[in-house]
Scaffold this motif. Structure first.
Motif, PDB file in Angstrom:
ATOM      1  N   SER A  82     -16.785 -45.843  46.659  1.00 60.15           N
ATOM      2  CA  SER A  82     -17.156 -45.370  48.015  1.00 60.15           C
ATOM      3  C   SER A  82     -18.643 -45.585  48.258  1.00 60.15           C
ATOM      4  CB  SER A  82     -16.834 -43.882  48.131  1.00 60.15           C
ATOM      5  OG  SER A  82     -17.497 -43.196  47.071  1.00 60.15           O
ATOM      6  N   ILE A  83     -19.496 -45.252  47.288  1.00 56.67           N
ATOM      7  CA  ILE A  83     -20.941 -45.390  47.575  1.00 56.67           C
ATOM      8  C   ILE A  83     -21.346 -46.847  47.401  1.00 56.67           C
ATOM      9  CG2 ILE A  83     -23.233 -44.745  46.734  1.00 56.67           C
ATOM     10  CD1 ILE A  83     -22.176 -42.021  46.034  1.00 56.67           C
ATOM     11  N   MET A 114     -14.244 -43.689  41.738  1.00 56.21           N
ATOM     12  CA  MET A 114     -14.222 -43.329  43.184  1.00 56.21           C
ATOM     13  C   MET A 114     -15.638 -43.349  43.738  1.00 56.21           C
ATOM     14  SD  MET A 114     -11.561 -40.190  43.592  1.00 56.21           S
ATOM     15  CE  MET A 114     -12.144 -39.896  45.266  1.00 56.21           C
ATOM     16  N   ALA A 115     -16.581 -42.775  42.965  1.00 52.29           N
ATOM     17  CA  ALA A 115     -17.955 -42.705  43.492  1.00 52.29           C
ATOM     18  C   ALA A 115     -18.506 -44.113  43.688  1.00 52.29           C
ATOM     19  CB  ALA A 115     -18.827 -41.928  42.500  1.00 52.29           C
ATOM     20  N   GLU A 116     -18.309 -44.973  42.642  1.00 53.54           N
ATOM     21  CA  GLU A 116     -18.873 -46.329  42.748  1.00 53.54           C
ATOM     22  C   GLU A 116     -18.226 -47.083  43.898  1.00 53.54           C
ATOM     23  OE1 GLU A 116     -21.312 -47.708  41.372  1.00 53.54           O
ATOM     24  OE2 GLU A 116     -21.040 -49.765  42.078  1.00 53.54           O
ATOM     25  N   PRO A 175     -12.191 -41.998  36.209  1.00 55.51           N
ATOM     26  CA  PRO A 175     -11.751 -42.062  37.623  1.00 55.51           C
ATOM     27  C   PRO A 175     -12.806 -41.540  38.585  1.00 55.51           C
ATOM     28  CG  PRO A 175     -10.630 -40.288  36.442  1.00 55.51           C
ATOM     29  CD  PRO A 175     -11.409 -41.034  35.435  1.00 55.51           C
ATOM     30  N   ASP A 176     -13.479 -40.412  38.218  1.00 57.15           N
ATOM     31  CA  ASP A 176     -14.511 -39.880  39.146  1.00 57.15           C
ATOM     32  C   ASP A 176     -15.528 -40.966  39.474  1.00 57.15           C
ATOM     33  OD1 ASP A 176     -13.653 -37.356  37.373  1.00 57.15           O
ATOM     34  OD2 ASP A 176     -14.364 -36.742  39.382  1.00 57.15           O
ATOM     35  N   VAL A 177     -16.018 -41.601  38.381  1.00 56.41           N
ATOM     36  CA  VAL A 177     -17.088 -42.587  38.600  1.00 56.41           C
ATOM     37  C   VAL A 177     -16.537 -43.753  39.411  1.00 56.41           C
ATOM     38  CG1 VAL A 177     -18.684 -44.084  37.396  1.00 56.41           C
ATOM     39  CG2 VAL A 177     -18.084 -41.872  36.417  1.00 56.41           C
TER      40      VAL A 177
END
Lengths: 617, 117, 488, 85, 233
Positions: free
Chosen positions: D62-63, D58-60, D54-56
């Motif tokens: 948003s960024i 969200m990062a992917e 999940p972290d990745v």
């Protein structure tokens, strides 16, 4: 006075010449002469002593050894002698030029590095001093700008290839014997395979051939010697080339030993005969190319190559007489070639840089001392009986005739004829003949130039009449090489196959000369007429040009010119152009387009994957 | 083994398309888009390497989360760093592209060859 | 635990740079000097104690196999000492040289570049090596484009594209290695690597070597180097040539020797190094722009260092390291000197530098000494490097290496040719127009002369470096020793 | 092994992603290409979700999707919009 | 021609990659034994650092040095952008007349801005509990600023303070690392008490670092976007 101290004085003096230079030019001249003479005296004190001291300072864990024996003392005294004479000569030659500190420091530096080479006891310190000598010579050759720069480039590229070959030889020796000192190597190399020793020797011949200007590697010498400042040309021709000879002697006699060298053969062609024939070719071809030169220094330069042929012939021959002749010719060539270059330098200094043989003439009356020096120098290089050149050429001819080698003897003879002809042209065009108007009021060469000229002439005649002095030292190191000992007395060599006695020889020459002078004195004087007013059937004659000495050997040149094109030089020029072209092509690889650069990365990865799949090592 | 071949095809495909764009397209911005595609493919590969069949996300909470069947957290940490590096490089690349456009007036890589050989 | 400060001090100062900016504009120029002085002192203090046993510095509270750690071995601390020495000289030079543009940003980027280099050299963790390598690369992209002129921006874009593709490949390599071994610690990978033999291993090796090779400028991957080094400001090209390439080579060597250590690959990389040497020298021979010539000569020297390292014997690697040190010092002096030659004479072409030796004697003397050292002439450090390389190559007594050494010497002769041509241009050619030059400021001549003193001192007495080279070569070469030190 | 719903979904998402990548490469108009790249990032984010990261994700998301697209659009605004041949 | 070459090379590359990846023993077996870091983080992650989200604990404490390097890279990008754009001549190449955004858009932006910022802060404050963290929260804040730049042109963004926030956050991060060095025995050590599980203040140093990273990333990315839109900071 240990060897290390001597070298420190030599190098320190060279580097510190800038300090007095800042204060005043007079002080710098005094300093330079003092350092040169101190080095000369220092080397003189080592006469007869054989010192062998390993320095406490280690370079990359390898011991550095400085040693001296008869051989290196013989070379060292020649180096410091020629060096100091050239410094004295250049006191007035370089006076009003710019960058004189630079000039003096480099002259002393080259002097010191040559001493270092000669005193080096192991291959590493030999190489260190060799390299310092090479790049210092490069800087000095390109000292007077203009077309001295390509000459300097040609010199440094060839000398770097030579040093590369030397390093490969030295380090493969180190790989095999894990030592670099001469004594250790010479004991161990006797067990080496012929292939390995010939590999080492061929690399050694390349290095020392380049420095010695043997035929295939001679192309840098004419440009370098004619473009370098005259006092440095004297050092360059006189003694710097002889470092190559010292290297030859070192590799042939000290390291490998002549007996092992003479066995090396490759299908009936022995290495020794190859070297002898190279020496012979070096005698003949450059001498006849020298015949054609119009520039005085270029003529002398080509002759340096010719004379080196004699030395190499003598040394490569391997009999004690031959080696003695070769070694003695080293000293003699140093003296008369340096003398001739200094005379040309004096003429150049007075006539404002004119070296063209066609526009000089009749300087005998205006510069008598220089004329005498040039005369004795020319006699020396030709090998007239009164001069030392005669003795060494006699020794070399003796060995060739004794060992029934007619072709080499004929080549040597041919060389002497060439020398005779070209030096007749040299002397006549500069000193004899008609004095052109513009040199009417030419002053004498300054005293600081005349001292070295007179000293050289004295040495030439002294060694000519009493050759025993240097021959005793040479006999010393010839026997140390294990060749048959020579018994030498003050005026020649005593041997059952023909003794050389210079005393009665010179007595005969002097009496013949006296008789000729008597006949000349009482004969009728002819009316001296100027060559200018010869009748030319009314055709308008350019006043200066119409001297019979202009284009002296033109018919000979027309006949032989085609064969004397320097093919080797053109080959090197072609080689340089090829590297330049490949440079142009290869740098096209960097096309400037970013996508090609990414293509290269992908190419490398794909290539390695491809290699892995199809060529599983 | 879990059906990883779909993911391998996915990330290798992305990398190849990204590289293809960088190799053949003339416009500099299209090349940079290829670069970001290439990097997205790499992030996918990095995460797939850490995935374990049938495991859950490595986050504990009061009710769930037993350490035995959890996915390996380290590759996810690496990807987080790599993504931000990617965006930093991208921002720098595009600023340089804008400056390049001011100097050259075009973005066609065949014309931007002031420095070659 | 002092080794961490080597990285943190420049990093912290760089972060604090914007704050200092409010205090005063000019203070930014002094920070890099302070940081480098502190780094130099730290590494000199650390070096003797590290010689006996390498220090393992734990980061984040976990012993090596689990967390990131720094391996402060003789190689790492030695290289960071070299980095801080050259960095100090260049930062003093840049204090007076960088006048236009956003100077505080320049100095921050410069500090970050050096901390990235020091970090990459010291770290023992593969991904951390990638992150510091990235810091080094990105800060050099930005610094190459610092002047904002046409050439600078163009070369920076090309450098960036090639560099980021390289970094992408490194990431793929790390992913494969992590997939197979589950750890990022170099020592742990080295242990497990022997009992696994699969094509993925070879692929990971190729990808890592290619990725790090982009920065180490091995043959096909160095297309960015001539543009970047010739259009960057001179202080930056000095740092790029002196330090950044060396970190690339260190990374390639660390990957090759410590992690993989596959013999057949050494031959392959050896030939690549030889190709780099030949192409670098031949291209440099036909250049007219002096900075581009120096850039190509850097490519050549990198080829020589990689060639020496891939002989894979302790002597060979030691010789490579000494050549690395000599090239870093000499190339830094050359680029710094040429910086002012070009600034004063206006254009970079060799013909415009005719006869400049008379008006700028100190700088030209330094350039000549550095050129002679690069060619490998005796009284300078380059000679010791070349001597050791040839000795190491010929120690094997194999015909193959003798032929290779022949080719190496061919390239060295070409290199000598264009460096001597440069010396002739500086001193023995007459300038066309006699314009009077402003004097070179002391902030430039002091660092240059200091480096020249180092070149000559190390050249005359290279034995002082021998023990450090031997233990650094051992640190790089024997895998078992490295694993024992790290994992205890 | 029976094709579970999840595997089918993953396969289709991967194919969609590859299709988006090909479109990003082919489109002439740079804005469309950037949108296609954003679509690829979005698909990758969803795939990350399937890979239990999940972290990745969200990062992917948003960024990768948001910020990269914004920077690209700004850069295209300042330079040329259409890729000329 | 170029397309042909690149296709051939890419085919070889993809063959090598797929062939190697298929063969490589990926999947579950690489962190099965205990000494591998992955398994250690999962088993002891909760007790050692007290952070529920193991990925965050790995990012901040175990591999904190990477994150420090990572934040430096972002800092370099922001400064590099500033350096590149600093020396540009203030040439206004084309001056499209900027008609100001419509009223709805402006009020919408002004209304949404605080909400997005709030959501961003929520994300990075709960970094160690729920998925998400410093980077993701920072990016959300940056997108809030982006919305502000696009929406209402005339709103002045205090760039000066953005820089100070950025460098302050960086110094805090390094400071905590040094404090770890000072109190604990290694750099970036988690020296603060672990606190209650699943509570906001659990996890010792982790939330502080992640908040600092959140601010820093938010400020930097906003600075980058501002730099690109020529609102040079």
């Amino acid at each position: 006075m240990t060897l290390g101290l001597l070298l420190i004085v030599a190098f320190g003096g060279a580097l510190l010449v800038y300090l007095p230079g800042k204060i005043s030019s007079k002080l710098r001249d005094v300093w330079a002469v003092l350092v040169a003479l101190a080095v000369l005296l220092g080397t003189a004190t080592f006469y007869g002593k054989s010192v062998h001291d390993a320095l406490s300072y280690q370079f990359l864990g390898l011991p550095l050894v400085l040693r001296t024996n008869d051989l290196s003392w013989f070379f060292a005294i020649a180096i410091s002698g020629v060096g100091s004479f050239s410094i004295i000569f250049s006191l007035s030659y370089i006076k009003n030029r710019e960058r004189t500190d630079f000039y003096y420091s480099l002259m002393l530096l080259i002097n010191a590095s040559m001493l270092g080479i000669v005193f080096a006891g192991d291959l590493l310190s030999f190489y260190v001093f060799w390299e310092i000598m090479s790049w210092a010579t490069f800087l000095l050759i390109s000292y007077n700008r203009g077309n001295a720069l390509p000459a300097g480039m040609k010199y440094i590229v060839m000398s770097m290839t030579g040093s590369a070959a030397y390093l490969v030889a030295a380090l493969s020796l180190y790989a095999k014997y894990s030592t670099l000192t001469f004594s250790a190597i010479s004991t161990q190399i006797t067990t080496a395979s012929p292939g390995f020793t010939s590999f080492i020797l061929i690399l050694g011949f390349m290095v020392f051939g380049i420095k010695n200007a043997l035929v295939p590697f001679h192309t840098w010498l004419p440009d370098a010697h004619s473009e370098a400042p005259s006092p440095f040309s004297a050092v360059l021709s006189g003694i710097l080339i002889k470092m190559g000879t010292y290297g030859f002697i070192l590799f042939l006699y000290v390291l490998v030993g002549f007996h092992q060298f003479s066995q090396l053969a490759w299908k009936a062609v022995s290495l020794q005969s190859v070297l002898c024939w190279l020496g012979a070719i070096t005698i003949v071809i450059p001498t006849f190319i020298a015949l054609m030169q119009d520039d005085a220094k270029r003529l002398l330069a080509w002759h340096s190559i010719g004379q080196i042929g004699y030395i190499i012939l003598g040394i490569a021959y391997g009999t004690s007489l031959g080696v003695a002749g070769g070694a003695f010719h080293v000293l003699n060539h140093a003296t008369f070639k340096a003398l001739l270059f200094l005379c040309v330098g004096a003429v150049e200094y007075r006539t404002g840089g004119v070296r063209d043989l066609n526009s000089l003439g009749g300087l005998m009356r205006r510069m008598p001392i220089t004329f005498i020096g040039a005369l004795i120098g020319a006699f020396g290089i030709i090998g007239m009986p009164l001069t030392n050149g005669f003795v060494s050429k006699w020794l070399i001819y003796k060995t060739l005739i004794l060992n029934q080698d007619p072709f080499l003897a004929f080549a040597a003879l041919l060389g002497t004829w060439g020398t005779l002809l070209s030096f007749y042209k040299f002397l006549h065009n500069i000193f004899l003949g008609q004095l052109p108007e513009k040199y009417k009021d030419l002053k004498k060469a300054p005293t600081s130039m005349q001292i070295p000229i007179l000293l050289y002439s004295g040495i030439i005649v002294l060694f000519g009449v009493l050759p025993g002095i240097p021959l005793k030292i040479i006999a010393g190191f010839v026997t140390s090489f294990g060749l048959t000992p020579l018994n030498v007395n003050l005026w020649g060599i005593v041997s059952e196959t023909g003794t050389l006695n210079t005393i009665n020889l010179s007595m005969a020459v002097v009496s013949a000369f006296f008789a000729a002078w008597v006949v000349f004195a009482f004969s009728r004087r002819s009316v001296p007429t100027t060559a200018q007013d010869t009748y030319a059937a009314g055709a308008s004659i350019p006043r200066d040009k119409y001297q019979y000495s202009v284009e002296f050997y033109n018919p000979l040149y027309r006949m032989m010119g085609r064969y004397l094109r320097d093919v080797v030089d053109e080959f090197y020029g072609w080689l340089a152009r090829v590297t330049q072209m490949t440079g142009e092509i290869v740098r096209r690889l960097y096309t400037g387009d970013a996508r090609d650069y990414v293509l290269y990365i992908v190419l490398i990865v794909a290539a390695s994957i491809g290699l892995k799949i199809w060529w599983p090592t | 083994m879990f059906h990883q071949s779909t993911y391998f095809v996915g990330c290798v495909g992305l990398m190849i398309v990204g590289l293809y764009t960088m190799l053949t397209k003339k416009n500099l911005i299209k090349v940079i888009i290829g670069l970001s595609l290439f990097e997205t493919g790499i992030y996918l590969l990095l995460v797939v390497v850490g995935y374990i069949q049938g495991a859950t996300a490595p986050i504990f909470s009061r009710t769930t989360g037993s350490p035995a069947e959890m996915v390996d957290p380290t590759p996810q940490a690496l990807v987080l760093t790599a993504i931000v590096i990617g965006v930093a490089v991208l921002a720098l690349a595009l600023s340089l592209t804008i400056r390049l456009h001011e100097h050259y007036g075009t973005l066609n890589l065949r014309k931007i060859r002031g420095l070659k050989w | 635990m002092v080794a961490v400060l080597l990285i943190i001090v420049p990093l912290g100062l760089a972060f604090a740079m914007p704050l200092f900016n409010f205090v005063s504009k000019r203070i930014a120029a002094y920070l890099p000097i302070a940081a480098m002085v502190c780094n130099l002192i730290l590494s000199i203090l650390l070096l003797p104690s590290v010689m006996e046993n390498t220090r393992i510095v734990i980061l984040g509270g976990l012993p090596p196999p689990l967390g990131i750690h720094l391996v402060a071995g003789p190689l790492g601390v030695g290289l960071s000492g070299l980095i801080s020495l050259v960095g100090l000289a260049v930062s003093i030079y840049a204090w007076g040289y960088i006048k236009q543009g956003a100077q505080d940003k320049y100095h921050a980027l410069y500090l970050l570049l050096l901390s990235g280099a020091t970090g990459a050299v010291l770290t023992g963790d593969l991904f951390n090596l990638f992150v510091f390598y990235e810091i080094l690369c990105i800060s050099s992209y930005a610094l190459v484009a610092y002047l904002g002129d046409r050439n600078g921006v163009e070369s920076a874009v090309k450098y960036l594209i090639q560099g980021s593709v390289g970094s992408g490949l490194i990431l793929v390599g790390i992913a494969i290695l992590y997939g197979m071994f589950g750890t990022l610690n170099m020592a742990q990978i080295a242990i497990h690597i022997d009992n696994v033999d699969s094509p993925a291993l070879f692929l990971a090796l190729v990808l890592l070597v290619t990725g790090f090779g982009v920065e180490a400028a091995i043959f096909p991957l160095n297309a960015w180097l001539p543009d970047a080094h010739s259009s960057a400001p001179s202080s930056i090209s000095a740092i790029l040539s002196g330090i950044a390439i060396k970190v690339g080579i260190y990374a390639v060597a660390r990957v090759l020797f410590t992690i993989f250590g596959v013999a057949v690959v050494f031959q392959y990389v050896l030939l690549l190094g030889l190709a780099t040497l030949l192409i670098g020298e031949i291209c440099a021979f036909s250049q007219d722009n002096i900075k581009r010539m120096l850039a190509y000569s850097s490519v050549g020297q990198v080829g020589l260092i990689v060639f020496a390292m891939c002989i894979a014997t302790p002597d060979g690697v030691g010789a490579g390291l000494l050549q690395l040190v000599s090239h870093a010092l000499s190339k830094a002096v050359l680029f710094l000197g040429v910086g002012y030659l070009v600034a004063r004479s206006g254009s970079m072409s060799l013909s415009s530098l005719n006869g400049i030796g008379k008006r700028m004697p100190v700088v030209c003397f330094a350039c000549v000494v550095a050129a002679f050292s690069l060619v490998g002439l005796p009284p300078f450090v380059g000679f010791a490097g070349k001597f050791l390389i040839v000795r190491a190559a010929l120690a094997g007594k194999s015909i193959f290496f003798t032929v290779l050494i022949g080719i190496v010497f061919l390239a060295t002769v070409v290199e000598g040719a264009y460096f001597f041509r440069m010396v002739q241009t500086l001193y023995f050619k007459d300038a066309k127009r006699q314009i009077e030059y402003k004097k070179v400021p002391a902030s430039a001549s002091i660092p240059i002369m200091a480096l020249v003193v180092f070149i000559v001192a190390l050249g005359v007495y290279p034995d002082v470096l021998l023990p450090y080279l031997k233990s650094a070569a051992a640190d790089l070469l024997n895998k078992a020793g490295y694993i024992k030190e790290v994992l205890g | 092994m029976e094709e579970s719903l999840e595997q089918i979904l993953e396969l289709s998402l991967t194919l969609l992603m590859l299709g988006g990548a090909v479109c990003a490469c082919v489109f002439k108009d740079l804005l469309n290409a950037v949108i296609a790249a954003a679509f690829v990032s979005l698909m990758a984010a969803i795939l990350f979700y399937f890979l239990q990261a999940p972290d990745v994700a969200m990062a992917e998301a948003s960024i990768g999707a948001a910020l990269t697209t914004a920077i690209f659009v700004i850069a295209i605004k300042k330079t040329k919009r259409v890729e000329e041949e | 021609m170029r397309i042909l070459i690149s296709c051939v090379l890419l085919v070889i590359l993809s063959l090598g990659l797929v062939f190697a990846l298929e063969q490589a023993p990926f999947g579950s077996n690489q962190i099965d034994n205990a000494d591998k870091p992955g398994r250690f983080y999962l088993n002891q992650g909760m007790e050692k650092t007290g952070a529920a989200n193991v990925v965050t604990s790995v990012v901040v404490t175990y591999r904190g040095f990477d994150t420090l390097g990572e934040v430096t890279i972002l800092f370099i990008a922001a400064i590099g952008l500033g350096a590149v754009f600093h020396s540009r001549k203030k040439v206004k190449r084309y001056e499209k007349e900027k008609q100001s955004a419509s009223l709805i858009l402006q009020t919408g932006c002004r209304f949404l801005f605080p909400l997005i910022v709030l959501f961003g802060t929520y994300v990075f404050i709960h970094g160690h509990l729920s998925p998400g963290g410093g980077f993701q929260g920072g990016v959300i804040i940056a997108s809030a600023f982006l919305l502000l730049f696009l929406g209402c042109e005339e709103k002045k963004i205090p760039m000066k303070s953005m820089n100070t926030v950025e460098s302050l956050a960086g110094i805090i991060f390094v400071g905590i690392g040094l404090a770890g060095l000072y109190w604990g025995e290694s750099f970036l050590e988690n020296f603060l008490p672990r606190g209650m599980d699943y509570m906001l203040l659990s996890g010792g140093v982790i939330p502080i670092i992640y908040i600092a990273i959140g601010f820093k990333v938010g400020a930097e990315l906003a600075g980058i976007v501002a730099g690109l839109i020529e609102r040079n900071p």
